[in-house]
Design a protein around this motif. Sequence first.
Motif, PDB file in Angstrom:
ATOM      1  N   GLN A 145     -30.641  28.418   3.105  1.00  0.00           N
ATOM      2  CA  GLN A 145     -31.016  27.021   3.229  1.00  0.00           C
ATOM      3  C   GLN A 145     -31.923  26.888   4.444  1.00  0.00           C
ATOM      4  N   ASP A 158     -35.430  20.877  -1.078  1.00  0.00           N
ATOM      5  CA  ASP A 158     -34.552  20.103  -2.089  1.00  0.00           C
ATOM      6  C   ASP A 158     -34.250  21.119  -3.341  1.00  0.00           C
ATOM      7  N   ARG A 161     -31.840  23.573  -2.384  1.00  0.00           N
ATOM      8  CA  ARG A 161     -30.648  23.064  -2.467  1.00  0.00           C
ATOM      9  C   ARG A 161     -29.907  22.990  -3.823  1.00  0.00           C
ATOM     10  N   TRP A 164     -28.377  26.113  -5.011  1.00  0.00           N
ATOM     11  CA  TRP A 164     -26.902  26.367  -4.063  1.00  0.00           C
ATOM     12  C   TRP A 164     -26.075  25.375  -4.672  1.00  0.00           C
TER      13      TRP A 164
END
Length: 232
Positions: A145, A158, A161, A164
């Motif tokens: 990140q 994004d 993200r 994840w």
Amino acid sequence: MPLQAVESSRLYRQIADQLRGLIAGGEFGAGARLPAERDLARQLGVSRPSVREALIALEVEGWVEVRTGSGIYVQQSAARAPARSPANGQAEWGPLQVMQARELVEGEVAALAARNAKKAQVAGIAAALDQMEASPQEGDEAFHQAIAAACGNEVLADTVRGYWGARHGPLFSRLGDHFDTPASWRAALGEHGAVLDAIRARDTEAARAAMQQHLKKATARYSASWKRAKQT
């Protein structure tokens, strides 16, 4: 009822649906061992990683039990849960397809971070790597990140993200239960170090290559033989 070849759309879920139907129909009774992963892949006309994702989905739902070094066995009906239906109507991403996508995207993200990262952001990436030594899973996420935040592109950040978010799902968690080991985390730590070194050096090509190499190796670890799982 014979197995049928499946199309590629949401592949692991289609495979899981077929196997679940065979179990529910009595083709494989409680306690029976399913055919080997390679045999299922051949009969279905798909890759072994896709079969693995399907088997893990069925394990999460309680339909089968994975016995490392022995095989995949049908559970008693009392252990079974209904097939999962995500709230947004979209099937959960298959873990190995997520890893393939990450290799393509995060290699470029690392290259951009090598070019665009500010000094404080590089320090944040290094801090995440230090965190990984004490807390591997949390540090791993923080590391990737931090690189995404340093790449200078919010759309890509994004996207990472989103990967994840998928990593926190039950399929990834169970995959990690089987294949994450102290040895695999040590290997990942060294691979992350190579990414950090390239970003510090402002070497975009080296950063891209190091990230791609790391994710290739991570995918290979998750694709290892069941018999090799949990060995250190």
